[in-house]
Motif scaffolding. Structure first.
Motif, PDB file in Angstrom:
ATOM      1  N   LEU A 120       0.823  -1.215   0.000  1.00 51.43           N
ATOM      2  CA  LEU A 120       0.000   0.000   0.000  1.00 51.43           C
ATOM      3  C   LEU A 120       0.855   1.262   0.000  1.00 51.43           C
ATOM      4  O   LEU A 120       0.455   2.278  -0.583  1.00 51.43           O
ATOM      5  CB  LEU A 120      -0.993  -0.020   1.158  1.00 51.43           C
ATOM      6  N   LEU A 121       2.040   1.178   0.583  1.00 52.12           N
ATOM      7  CA  LEU A 121       2.952   2.335   0.547  1.00 52.12           C
ATOM      8  C   LEU A 121       3.335   2.644  -0.904  1.00 52.12           C
ATOM      9  O   LEU A 121       3.334   3.798  -1.340  1.00 52.12           O
ATOM     10  CB  LEU A 121       4.197   2.052   1.391  1.00 52.12           C
ATOM     11  N   ARG A 122       3.625   1.576  -1.673  1.00 48.93           N
ATOM     12  CA  ARG A 122       3.968   1.780  -3.095  1.00 48.93           C
ATOM     13  C   ARG A 122       2.784   2.425  -3.822  1.00 48.93           C
ATOM     14  O   ARG A 122       2.940   3.350  -4.608  1.00 48.93           O
ATOM     15  CB  ARG A 122       4.311   0.426  -3.727  1.00 48.93           C
ATOM     16  N   LYS A 123       1.581   1.947  -3.523  1.00 47.04           N
ATOM     17  CA  LYS A 123       0.390   2.486  -4.187  1.00 47.04           C
ATOM     18  C   LYS A 123       0.138   3.939  -3.768  1.00 47.04           C
ATOM     19  O   LYS A 123      -0.277   4.771  -4.570  1.00 47.04           O
ATOM     20  CB  LYS A 123      -0.832   1.627  -3.845  1.00 47.04           C
ATOM     21  N   ARG A 124       0.413   4.214  -2.485  1.00 45.88           N
ATOM     22  CA  ARG A 124       0.248   5.602  -2.033  1.00 45.88           C
ATOM     23  C   ARG A 124       1.125   6.527  -2.866  1.00 45.88           C
ATOM     24  O   ARG A 124       0.670   7.567  -3.358  1.00 45.88           O
ATOM     25  CB  ARG A 124       0.654   5.732  -0.554  1.00 45.88           C
ATOM     26  N   ASP A 125       2.389   6.108  -3.054  1.00 49.83           N
ATOM     27  CA  ASP A 125       3.323   6.986  -3.753  1.00 49.83           C
ATOM     28  C   ASP A 125       2.978   7.099  -5.241  1.00 49.83           C
ATOM     29  O   ASP A 125       3.086   8.170  -5.837  1.00 49.83           O
ATOM     30  CB  ASP A 125       4.757   6.504  -3.521  1.00 49.83           C
ATOM     31  N   VAL A 130      -4.965  -0.023 -12.376  1.00 47.10           N
ATOM     32  CA  VAL A 130      -6.170   0.802 -12.223  1.00 47.10           C
ATOM     33  C   VAL A 130      -5.772   2.201 -11.760  1.00 47.10           C
ATOM     34  O   VAL A 130      -6.278   3.218 -12.269  1.00 47.10           O
ATOM     35  CB  VAL A 130      -7.155   0.135 -11.223  1.00 47.10           C
ATOM     36  N   LEU A 131      -4.832   2.239 -10.812  1.00 46.63           N
ATOM     37  CA  LEU A 131      -4.348   3.548 -10.338  1.00 46.63           C
ATOM     38  C   LEU A 131      -3.685   4.301 -11.491  1.00 46.63           C
ATOM     39  O   LEU A 131      -3.896   5.507 -11.666  1.00 46.63           O
ATOM     40  CB  LEU A 131      -3.358   3.365  -9.181  1.00 46.63           C
ATOM     41  N   ALA A 132      -2.887   3.582 -12.293  1.00 46.57           N
ATOM     42  CA  ALA A 132      -2.182   4.232 -13.413  1.00 46.57           C
ATOM     43  C   ALA A 132      -3.197   4.769 -14.426  1.00 46.57           C
ATOM     44  O   ALA A 132      -3.050   5.899 -14.934  1.00 46.57           O
ATOM     45  CB  ALA A 132      -1.226   3.236 -14.069  1.00 46.57           C
ATOM     46  N   ASP A 133      -4.235   3.992 -14.703  1.00 44.61           N
ATOM     47  CA  ASP A 133      -5.273   4.430 -15.636  1.00 44.61           C
ATOM     48  C   ASP A 133      -5.980   5.682 -15.090  1.00 44.61           C
ATOM     49  O   ASP A 133      -6.184   6.673 -15.815  1.00 44.61           O
ATOM     50  CB  ASP A 133      -6.274   3.268 -15.831  1.00 44.61           C
ATOM     51  N   ALA A 134      -6.323   5.648 -13.789  1.00 48.01           N
ATOM     52  CA  ALA A 134      -7.012   6.792 -13.179  1.00 48.01           C
ATOM     53  C   ALA A 134      -6.131   8.044 -13.266  1.00 48.01           C
ATOM     54  O   ALA A 134      -6.601   9.133 -13.627  1.00 48.01           O
ATOM     55  CB  ALA A 134      -7.352   6.483 -11.721  1.00 48.01           C
ATOM     56  N   ASP A 183      -3.787   8.691 -15.414  1.00 48.14           N
ATOM     57  CA  ASP A 183      -3.777   9.131 -16.821  1.00 48.14           C
ATOM     58  C   ASP A 183      -5.000   9.984 -17.128  1.00 48.14           C
ATOM     59  O   ASP A 183      -4.908  11.044 -17.745  1.00 48.14           O
ATOM     60  CB  ASP A 183      -3.854   7.906 -17.740  1.00 48.14           C
ATOM     61  N   ARG A 184      -6.144   9.480 -16.710  1.00 47.21           N
ATOM     62  CA  ARG A 184      -7.384  10.205 -16.994  1.00 47.21           C
ATOM     63  C   ARG A 184      -7.394  11.576 -16.332  1.00 47.21           C
ATOM     64  O   ARG A 184      -7.900  12.557 -16.899  1.00 47.21           O
ATOM     65  CB  ARG A 184      -8.589   9.400 -16.482  1.00 47.21           C
ATOM     66  N   LEU A 185      -6.831  11.628 -15.109  1.00 44.42           N
ATOM     67  CA  LEU A 185      -6.876  12.885 -14.360  1.00 44.42           C
ATOM     68  C   LEU A 185      -5.949  13.954 -14.960  1.00 44.42           C
ATOM     69  O   LEU A 185      -6.119  15.136 -14.709  1.00 44.42           O
ATOM     70  CB  LEU A 185      -6.519  12.636 -12.887  1.00 44.42           C
ATOM     71  N   GLN A 186      -4.952  13.492 -15.767  1.00 47.93           N
ATOM     72  CA  GLN A 186      -4.041  14.480 -16.373  1.00 47.93           C
ATOM     73  C   GLN A 186      -4.809  15.431 -17.289  1.00 47.93           C
ATOM     74  O   GLN A 186      -4.345  16.536 -17.561  1.00 47.93           O
ATOM     75  CB  GLN A 186      -2.892  13.827 -17.176  1.00 47.93           C
ATOM     76  N   GLY A 187      -5.995  15.007 -17.743  1.00 51.05           N
ATOM     77  CA  GLY A 187      -6.770  15.856 -18.650  1.00 51.05           C
ATOM     78  C   GLY A 187      -7.442  17.032 -17.950  1.00 51.05           C
ATOM     79  O   GLY A 187      -7.965  17.947 -18.601  1.00 51.05           O
ATOM     80  N   LEU A 188      -7.429  17.058 -16.613  1.00 50.30           N
ATOM     81  CA  LEU A 188      -8.215  18.058 -15.893  1.00 50.30           C
ATOM     82  C   LEU A 188      -7.798  19.492 -16.164  1.00 50.30           C
ATOM     83  O   LEU A 188      -8.615  20.395 -16.169  1.00 50.30           O
ATOM     84  CB  LEU A 188      -8.071  17.811 -14.378  1.00 50.30           C
ATOM     85  N   ARG A 189      -6.497  19.671 -16.347  1.00 46.12           N
ATOM     86  CA  ARG A 189      -6.009  21.067 -16.519  1.00 46.12           C
ATOM     87  C   ARG A 189      -6.300  21.600 -17.910  1.00 46.12           C
ATOM     88  O   ARG A 189      -6.326  22.795 -18.108  1.00 46.12           O
ATOM     89  CB  ARG A 189      -4.517  21.131 -16.231  1.00 46.12           C
ATOM     90  N   GLY A 190      -6.562  20.630 -18.832  1.00 45.94           N
ATOM     91  CA  GLY A 190      -6.692  20.866 -20.255  1.00 45.94           C
ATOM     92  C   GLY A 190      -7.430  22.063 -20.781  1.00 45.94           C
ATOM     93  O   GLY A 190      -7.543  23.115 -20.365  1.00 45.94           O
TER      94      GLY A 190
END
Ligand code: PMP
Ligand code: GLN
Length: 388
Positions: A294-299, A375-379, A381-388
Protein backbone atom coordinates in the motif's frame (compact mmCIF):
# COMPACT_ATOMS: atom_id res chain seq x y z
CA UNK A 1 -50.77 10.51 6.85
CA UNK A 2 -50.01 13.08 9.50
CA UNK A 3 -48.06 16.18 8.69
CA UNK A 4 -45.30 15.05 11.01
CA UNK A 5 -42.05 14.20 9.16
CA UNK A 6 -41.50 10.46 8.90
CA UNK A 7 -37.82 10.49 9.67
CA UNK A 8 -36.87 10.80 13.32
CA UNK A 9 -35.46 14.27 13.79
CA UNK A 10 -32.21 12.89 15.15
CA UNK A 11 -31.54 11.56 11.64
CA UNK A 12 -32.55 14.79 9.97
CA UNK A 13 -30.09 15.79 7.25
CA UNK A 14 -28.16 12.51 7.32
CA UNK A 15 -29.60 11.39 3.98
CA UNK A 16 -27.65 8.87 1.88
CA UNK A 17 -24.02 8.25 2.82
CA UNK A 18 -21.55 9.87 0.49
CA UNK A 19 -19.94 6.45 -0.09
CA UNK A 20 -23.18 4.95 -1.40
CA UNK A 21 -23.87 8.04 -3.50
CA UNK A 22 -20.44 8.10 -5.12
CA UNK A 23 -20.26 4.32 -5.68
CA UNK A 24 -23.67 4.52 -7.40
CA UNK A 25 -22.31 7.33 -9.57
CA UNK A 26 -19.31 5.15 -10.50
CA UNK A 27 -21.61 2.26 -11.45
CA UNK A 28 -23.92 4.52 -13.46
CA UNK A 29 -21.07 6.17 -15.39
CA UNK A 30 -18.59 3.29 -15.62
CA UNK A 31 -15.94 5.56 -14.07
CA UNK A 32 -12.95 4.25 -12.08
CA UNK A 33 -14.07 4.24 -8.47
CA UNK A 34 -11.41 5.80 -6.24
CA UNK A 35 -14.20 6.91 -3.87
CA UNK A 36 -15.42 4.33 -1.39
CA UNK A 37 -12.55 2.55 0.34
CA UNK A 38 -12.67 -1.08 -0.68
CA UNK A 39 -9.87 -3.05 -2.33
CA UNK A 40 -10.35 -4.42 -5.84
CA UNK A 41 -8.38 -7.54 -4.90
CA UNK A 42 -9.71 -9.88 -2.24
CA UNK A 43 -7.70 -10.85 0.83
CA UNK A 44 -5.66 -14.07 1.25
CA UNK A 45 -7.08 -17.10 -0.59
CA UNK A 46 -6.49 -19.36 2.42
CA UNK A 47 -8.64 -17.09 4.56
CA UNK A 48 -11.44 -17.15 1.96
CA UNK A 49 -11.05 -20.95 1.97
CA UNK A 50 -11.36 -20.97 5.76
CA UNK A 51 -14.75 -19.25 5.45
CA UNK A 52 -15.90 -21.75 2.80
CA UNK A 53 -14.70 -24.63 4.98
CA UNK A 54 -16.58 -23.25 8.00
CA UNK A 55 -19.80 -23.08 5.98
CA UNK A 56 -19.32 -26.58 4.57
CA UNK A 57 -18.49 -28.01 8.00
CA UNK A 58 -21.47 -26.34 9.61
CA UNK A 59 -19.46 -23.97 11.81
CA UNK A 60 -21.23 -20.65 12.34
CA UNK A 61 -24.19 -21.37 10.09
CA UNK A 62 -26.49 -20.98 13.08
CA UNK A 63 -26.40 -18.10 15.54
CA UNK A 64 -22.91 -17.87 17.00
CA UNK A 65 -22.53 -16.89 20.69
CA UNK A 66 -23.55 -13.29 21.46
CA UNK A 67 -20.04 -12.00 22.30
CA UNK A 68 -18.50 -13.80 19.28
CA UNK A 69 -17.04 -17.29 18.86
CA UNK A 70 -14.32 -18.12 21.43
CA UNK A 71 -11.73 -18.76 18.67
CA UNK A 72 -12.11 -15.22 17.37
CA UNK A 73 -12.16 -13.61 20.81
CA UNK A 74 -8.95 -15.46 21.65
CA UNK A 75 -7.36 -14.42 18.34
CA UNK A 76 -8.28 -10.76 18.97
CA UNK A 77 -6.76 -10.91 22.46
CA UNK A 78 -3.59 -12.53 21.07
CA UNK A 79 -3.38 -9.88 18.34
CA UNK A 80 -3.55 -7.08 20.93
CA UNK A 81 -0.80 -8.83 22.88
CA UNK A 82 1.40 -9.58 19.85
CA UNK A 83 1.35 -6.10 18.34
CA UNK A 84 0.90 -3.81 21.35
CA UNK A 85 1.60 -5.82 24.52
CA UNK A 86 -2.00 -5.23 25.63
CA UNK A 87 -3.64 -7.83 27.86
CA UNK A 88 -7.34 -8.60 27.38
CA UNK A 89 -9.34 -11.51 28.72
CA UNK A 90 -10.98 -13.13 25.67
CA UNK A 91 -14.03 -14.11 27.72
CA UNK A 92 -14.91 -10.80 29.29
CA UNK A 93 -12.89 -8.06 27.57
CA UNK A 94 -13.43 -8.77 23.87
CA UNK A 95 -16.66 -8.37 21.89
CA UNK A 96 -17.19 -9.30 18.25
CA UNK A 97 -19.39 -6.91 16.25
CA UNK A 98 -20.85 -6.49 12.77
CA UNK A 99 -17.88 -4.51 11.51
CA UNK A 100 -16.40 -1.51 13.23
CA UNK A 101 -19.58 0.29 12.23
CA UNK A 102 -21.70 -1.64 14.72
CA UNK A 103 -19.04 -1.29 17.39
CA UNK A 104 -19.14 2.50 16.99
CA UNK A 105 -22.95 2.55 17.09
CA UNK A 106 -23.17 0.24 20.10
CA UNK A 107 -20.50 2.24 21.97
CA UNK A 108 -22.31 5.52 21.37
CA UNK A 109 -25.73 4.10 22.29
CA UNK A 110 -24.37 2.37 25.38
CA UNK A 111 -22.17 5.11 26.79
CA UNK A 112 -23.97 8.36 26.04
CA UNK A 113 -26.96 10.13 27.58
CA UNK A 114 -28.94 12.78 25.72
CA UNK A 115 -27.18 16.10 26.20
CA UNK A 116 -23.71 14.60 26.58
CA UNK A 117 -20.98 16.11 24.42
CA UNK A 118 -18.58 14.05 22.32
CA UNK A 119 -15.41 15.64 21.03
CA UNK A 120 -14.26 14.16 17.72
CA UNK A 121 -11.82 15.12 15.01
CA UNK A 122 -13.32 16.95 12.07
CA UNK A 123 -13.44 15.85 9.21
CA UNK A 124 -15.55 13.10 10.82
CA UNK A 125 -15.91 9.59 9.41
CA UNK A 126 -19.57 9.73 8.43
CA UNK A 127 -21.04 7.22 10.86
CA UNK A 128 -19.74 9.16 13.89
CA UNK A 129 -22.11 12.06 13.35
CA UNK A 130 -25.01 9.66 12.78
CA UNK A 131 -24.31 7.51 15.84
CA UNK A 132 -23.75 10.47 18.15
CA UNK A 133 -27.04 11.91 16.88
CA UNK A 134 -28.89 8.60 17.36
CA UNK A 135 -27.69 8.54 20.96
CA UNK A 136 -29.15 12.04 21.42
CA UNK A 137 -25.73 13.47 22.19
CA UNK A 138 -23.96 16.46 20.67
CA UNK A 139 -20.81 16.33 18.59
CA UNK A 140 -18.14 18.90 19.23
CA UNK A 141 -15.59 19.14 16.42
CA UNK A 142 -11.88 19.56 16.84
CA UNK A 143 -10.95 20.64 13.35
CA UNK A 144 -7.84 19.15 11.75
CA UNK A 145 -6.64 21.82 9.36
CA UNK A 146 -4.65 21.56 6.15
CA UNK A 147 -1.85 21.19 5.32
CA UNK A 148 -0.75 19.14 8.36
CA UNK A 149 -4.08 18.06 9.87
CA UNK A 150 -2.59 17.88 13.40
CA UNK A 151 -4.93 18.22 16.39
CA UNK A 152 -4.58 21.58 18.17
CA UNK A 153 -4.19 20.33 21.73
CA UNK A 154 -4.83 23.71 23.37
CA UNK A 155 -8.03 23.96 21.42
CA UNK A 156 -8.93 20.43 22.51
CA UNK A 157 -8.45 21.37 26.17
CA UNK A 158 -10.63 24.42 25.65
CA UNK A 159 -13.44 22.31 24.16
CA UNK A 160 -13.90 20.23 27.31
CA UNK A 161 -16.96 21.30 29.34
CA UNK A 162 -18.83 19.72 32.27
CA UNK A 163 -21.04 18.03 29.66
CA UNK A 164 -18.14 16.33 27.84
CA UNK A 165 -18.48 12.58 28.30
CA UNK A 166 -16.33 11.07 25.64
CA UNK A 167 -13.48 11.64 23.21
CA UNK A 168 -13.98 9.82 19.93
CA UNK A 169 -10.57 9.26 18.33
CA UNK A 170 -9.64 7.84 14.97
CA UNK A 171 -6.00 7.00 14.30
CA UNK A 172 -4.93 6.47 11.55
CA UNK A 173 -7.54 9.05 10.58
CA UNK A 174 -9.94 8.74 7.68
CA UNK A 175 -9.96 10.85 5.50
CA UNK A 176 -6.79 12.88 6.25
CA UNK A 177 -4.34 10.03 6.93
CA UNK A 178 -3.14 11.66 10.17
CA UNK A 179 -1.51 9.22 12.61
CA UNK A 180 -1.44 10.51 16.18
CA UNK A 181 2.07 10.75 17.64
CA UNK A 182 3.01 9.39 21.07
CA UNK A 183 3.19 12.98 22.36
CA UNK A 184 -0.30 13.81 21.05
CA UNK A 185 -1.70 10.61 22.49
CA UNK A 186 -0.08 11.32 25.85
CA UNK A 187 -1.62 14.79 25.96
CA UNK A 188 -5.04 13.41 25.04
CA UNK A 189 -4.73 10.67 27.66
CA UNK A 190 -3.76 13.20 30.31
CA UNK A 191 -6.82 15.28 29.45
CA UNK A 192 -9.10 12.23 29.58
CA UNK A 193 -7.77 11.29 33.01
CA UNK A 194 -7.94 14.85 34.36
CA UNK A 195 -11.61 15.20 33.36
CA UNK A 196 -12.61 11.58 33.85
CA UNK A 197 -13.61 11.16 30.20
CA UNK A 198 -14.22 7.96 28.29
CA UNK A 199 -12.29 7.41 25.06
CA UNK A 200 -13.59 5.47 22.10
CA UNK A 201 -10.84 4.91 19.57
CA UNK A 202 -11.45 3.71 16.03
CA UNK A 203 -8.29 1.93 14.86
CA UNK A 204 -9.51 0.11 11.75
CA UNK A 205 -6.41 1.29 9.83
CA UNK A 206 -4.01 0.16 12.58
CA UNK A 207 -1.92 -1.90 10.14
CA UNK A 208 -1.83 0.79 7.45
CA UNK A 209 0.76 3.16 8.87
CA UNK A 210 3.51 4.30 6.49
CA UNK A 211 5.25 7.02 8.50
CA UNK A 212 5.71 6.45 12.21
CA UNK A 213 3.87 3.65 14.00
CA UNK A 214 0.43 2.91 15.36
CA UNK A 215 0.15 3.42 19.12
CA UNK A 216 -3.08 2.43 20.83
CA UNK A 217 -4.10 4.97 23.46
CA UNK A 218 -5.37 2.08 25.62
CA UNK A 219 -1.71 1.27 26.40
CA UNK A 220 -1.06 4.63 28.08
CA UNK A 221 -1.14 5.08 31.88
CA UNK A 222 -4.63 5.47 33.27
CA UNK A 223 -6.29 4.64 29.94
CA UNK A 224 -7.02 0.93 29.97
CA UNK A 225 -10.19 1.20 32.02
CA UNK A 226 -11.60 4.23 30.25
CA UNK A 227 -10.90 3.24 26.63
CA UNK A 228 -12.99 1.30 24.14
CA UNK A 229 -10.73 0.23 21.25
CA UNK A 230 -12.39 -0.70 17.98
CA UNK A 231 -11.01 -2.44 14.93
CA UNK A 232 -12.16 -4.71 12.14
CA UNK A 233 -11.10 -7.25 9.55
CA UNK A 234 -12.29 -5.21 6.59
CA UNK A 235 -9.19 -3.10 6.00
CA UNK A 236 -6.51 -5.34 7.48
CA UNK A 237 -7.54 -8.45 5.55
CA UNK A 238 -9.22 -6.91 2.49
CA UNK A 239 -12.62 -8.46 3.12
CA UNK A 240 -14.74 -5.36 3.64
CA UNK A 241 -17.96 -7.23 2.80
CA UNK A 242 -17.60 -9.70 5.67
CA UNK A 243 -18.25 -7.07 8.31
CA UNK A 244 -16.38 -8.65 11.18
CA UNK A 245 -15.28 -6.12 13.78
CA UNK A 246 -14.36 -6.14 17.45
CA UNK A 247 -14.08 -4.17 20.64
CA UNK A 248 -11.43 -4.56 23.34
CA UNK A 249 -11.98 -2.83 26.67
CA UNK A 250 -12.40 -3.44 30.38
CA UNK A 251 -15.01 -5.95 31.51
CA UNK A 252 -17.39 -3.11 32.55
CA UNK A 253 -17.07 -1.24 29.26
CA UNK A 254 -17.45 -4.40 27.18
CA UNK A 255 -20.55 -5.32 29.19
CA UNK A 256 -22.07 -1.91 28.47
CA UNK A 257 -21.29 -2.02 24.74
CA UNK A 258 -22.51 -5.62 24.53
CA UNK A 259 -25.85 -4.62 26.04
CA UNK A 260 -26.51 -2.23 23.15
CA UNK A 261 -24.98 -4.58 20.55
CA UNK A 262 -27.34 -7.42 21.54
CA UNK A 263 -30.31 -5.41 20.33
CA UNK A 264 -28.73 -4.10 17.15
CA UNK A 265 -27.72 -7.31 15.37
CA UNK A 266 -27.46 -9.76 18.29
CA UNK A 267 -24.85 -11.67 16.24
CA UNK A 268 -23.53 -11.74 12.68
CA UNK A 269 -21.17 -13.35 10.18
CA UNK A 270 -20.86 -16.78 11.91
CA UNK A 271 -18.62 -18.61 9.39
CA UNK A 272 -16.60 -15.47 8.67
CA UNK A 273 -15.73 -15.25 12.36
CA UNK A 274 -13.86 -18.58 12.03
CA UNK A 275 -11.97 -17.27 9.00
CA UNK A 276 -11.03 -13.99 10.69
CA UNK A 277 -9.78 -15.92 13.72
CA UNK A 278 -7.31 -17.58 11.34
CA UNK A 279 -6.48 -14.30 9.63
CA UNK A 280 -5.52 -12.62 12.90
CA UNK A 281 -2.96 -15.39 13.46
CA UNK A 282 -1.21 -14.85 10.10
CA UNK A 283 2.54 -14.34 10.46
CA UNK A 284 4.02 -10.85 10.77
CA UNK A 285 5.10 -11.06 7.11
CA UNK A 286 1.45 -10.78 6.03
CA UNK A 287 1.03 -7.46 7.84
CA UNK A 288 4.38 -6.14 6.56
CA UNK A 289 3.56 -6.99 2.95
CA UNK A 290 0.13 -5.37 3.21
CA UNK A 291 1.81 -2.17 4.37
CA UNK A 292 4.64 -2.14 1.84
CA UNK A 293 2.25 -2.84 -1.06
CA UNK A 294 0.00 0.00 0.00
CA UNK A 295 2.95 2.34 0.55
CA UNK A 296 3.97 1.78 -3.10
CA UNK A 297 0.39 2.49 -4.19
CA UNK A 298 0.25 5.60 -2.03
CA UNK A 299 3.32 6.99 -3.75
CA UNK A 300 2.09 6.00 -7.20
CA UNK A 301 -1.22 7.81 -6.69
CA UNK A 302 0.30 10.80 -4.84
CA UNK A 303 2.82 11.39 -7.66
CA UNK A 304 0.07 11.04 -10.27
CA UNK A 305 -2.26 13.44 -8.50
CA UNK A 306 0.54 15.96 -8.08
CA UNK A 307 1.42 15.67 -11.77
CA UNK A 308 -2.24 16.19 -12.63
CA UNK A 309 -2.20 19.50 -10.72
CA UNK A 310 -3.74 18.67 -7.34
CA UNK A 311 -2.32 19.92 -4.06
CA UNK A 312 -1.57 16.61 -2.34
CA UNK A 313 -1.47 16.05 1.43
CA UNK A 314 0.57 12.87 1.77
CA UNK A 315 -1.12 10.59 4.33
CA UNK A 316 0.90 8.93 7.11
CA UNK A 317 -1.63 6.11 7.26
CA UNK A 318 -4.95 4.70 5.87
CA UNK A 319 -5.47 4.07 2.15
CA UNK A 320 -6.76 7.53 1.33
CA UNK A 321 -5.14 10.66 -0.05
CA UNK A 322 -6.69 14.03 0.62
CA UNK A 323 -6.08 16.67 -2.03
CA UNK A 324 -7.02 20.28 -2.63
CA UNK A 325 -8.65 21.33 -5.91
CA UNK A 326 -7.95 25.04 -5.63
CA UNK A 327 -5.15 24.86 -8.28
CA UNK A 328 -7.88 24.06 -10.86
CA UNK A 329 -9.79 27.20 -9.87
CA UNK A 330 -12.39 24.94 -8.23
CA UNK A 331 -14.24 26.10 -5.12
CA UNK A 332 -16.63 23.27 -4.26
CA UNK A 333 -15.46 19.69 -3.68
CA UNK A 334 -18.97 18.23 -3.87
CA UNK A 335 -19.73 19.83 -7.25
CA UNK A 336 -16.26 18.82 -8.48
CA UNK A 337 -16.85 15.17 -7.48
CA UNK A 338 -20.32 15.10 -9.06
CA UNK A 339 -18.79 16.30 -12.34
CA UNK A 340 -15.57 14.28 -12.24
CA UNK A 341 -16.90 11.07 -13.90
CA UNK A 342 -18.19 13.11 -16.82
CA UNK A 343 -15.01 15.18 -17.08
CA UNK A 344 -12.49 12.35 -16.87
CA UNK A 345 -14.02 9.05 -15.82
CA UNK A 346 -12.91 8.96 -12.17
CA UNK A 347 -14.91 8.97 -8.93
CA UNK A 348 -13.64 10.53 -5.68
CA UNK A 349 -15.13 11.63 -2.35
CA UNK A 350 -15.66 15.28 -1.35
CA UNK A 351 -14.23 15.68 2.17
CA UNK A 352 -16.43 18.77 2.56
CA UNK A 353 -19.33 16.53 3.66
CA UNK A 354 -17.29 15.36 6.67
CA UNK A 355 -17.05 18.87 8.15
CA UNK A 356 -19.48 20.90 10.27
CA UNK A 357 -17.45 23.96 9.35
CA UNK A 358 -18.22 24.35 5.64
CA UNK A 359 -15.17 26.53 5.00
CA UNK A 360 -12.63 24.15 6.53
CA UNK A 361 -12.96 21.45 3.89
CA UNK A 362 -14.77 23.07 0.98
CA UNK A 363 -12.03 22.35 -1.55
CA UNK A 364 -10.81 18.95 -0.31
CA UNK A 365 -11.24 15.76 -2.30
CA UNK A 366 -10.26 12.24 -1.21
CA UNK A 367 -8.97 9.44 -3.46
CA UNK A 368 -8.36 5.86 -2.35
CA UNK A 369 -5.31 3.89 -3.46
CA UNK A 370 -6.42 0.37 -2.43
CA UNK A 371 -6.68 -0.60 -6.13
CA UNK A 372 -4.53 -2.59 -8.54
CA UNK A 373 -1.51 -0.65 -9.86
CA UNK A 374 -2.86 -0.66 -13.40
CA UNK A 375 -6.17 0.80 -12.22
CA UNK A 376 -4.35 3.55 -10.34
CA UNK A 377 -2.18 4.23 -13.41
CA UNK A 378 -5.27 4.43 -15.64
CA UNK A 379 -7.01 6.79 -13.18
CA UNK A 380 -3.92 8.99 -13.01
CA UNK A 381 -3.78 9.13 -16.82
CA UNK A 382 -7.38 10.21 -16.99
CA UNK A 383 -6.88 12.88 -14.36
CA UNK A 384 -4.04 14.48 -16.37
CA UNK A 385 -6.77 15.86 -18.65
CA UNK A 386 -8.21 18.06 -15.89
CA UNK A 387 -6.01 21.07 -16.52
CA UNK A 388 -6.69 20.87 -20.25
N1 PMP B 1 -14.18 3.54 10.80
C1 PMP B 1 -13.48 4.08 9.81
C2 PMP B 1 -12.57 5.21 10.10
C3 PMP B 1 -13.63 3.59 8.51
O1 PMP B 1 -12.97 4.15 7.51
C4 PMP B 1 -14.51 2.51 8.28
C5 PMP B 1 -14.67 1.94 6.92
N2 PMP B 1 -14.01 0.73 6.89
C6 PMP B 1 -15.21 1.97 9.36
C7 PMP B 1 -15.02 2.52 10.61
C8 PMP B 1 -16.19 0.87 9.20
O2 PMP B 1 -15.58 -0.36 9.27
P1 PMP B 1 -16.39 -1.71 8.98
O3 PMP B 1 -16.48 -1.85 7.50
O4 PMP B 1 -15.59 -2.75 9.65
O5 PMP B 1 -17.74 -1.56 9.60
N1 GLN C 1 -14.76 3.23 5.20
C1 GLN C 1 -15.03 3.35 3.79
C2 GLN C 1 -14.52 4.69 3.31
O1 GLN C 1 -14.20 5.55 4.08
C3 GLN C 1 -16.48 3.29 3.43
C4 GLN C 1 -17.35 2.42 4.24
C5 GLN C 1 -18.80 2.71 3.93
O2 GLN C 1 -19.19 2.78 2.79
N2 GLN C 1 -19.57 2.90 4.94
O3 GLN C 1 -14.45 4.90 2.14
Amino acid sequence: MTARPLLNRRLDGLGTTIFAEMSALATATGAINLGQGFPDTDGPAEIAEAAVRAIREGRGNQYPPGPGIPELRTAVAEHQQRFYGLDYDPDTEVLVTAGATEAIAAAMLALLEPGDEVIAFEPFYDSYAACIAMAGATRVPLTLRAPDFRPDLDRLRALVTPRTRLLLLNTPHNPTGTVLTPAELAAIAELACAHDLLVVTDEVYEHLVFDGAHHPIAALPGMRDRTVSISSAGKTFSFTGWKVGWVTASRELVAAVRTAKQYLTYVSAGPFQYAVAEALCLPDAYFTTLRTDLLRKRDLLADGLRAAGFDVFTPQGTYFITTDITPFGEKDAYAFCRALPERCGVVAIPNSVFYDDPDAGRTQVRFTFCKRDEVLADAVDRLQGLRG
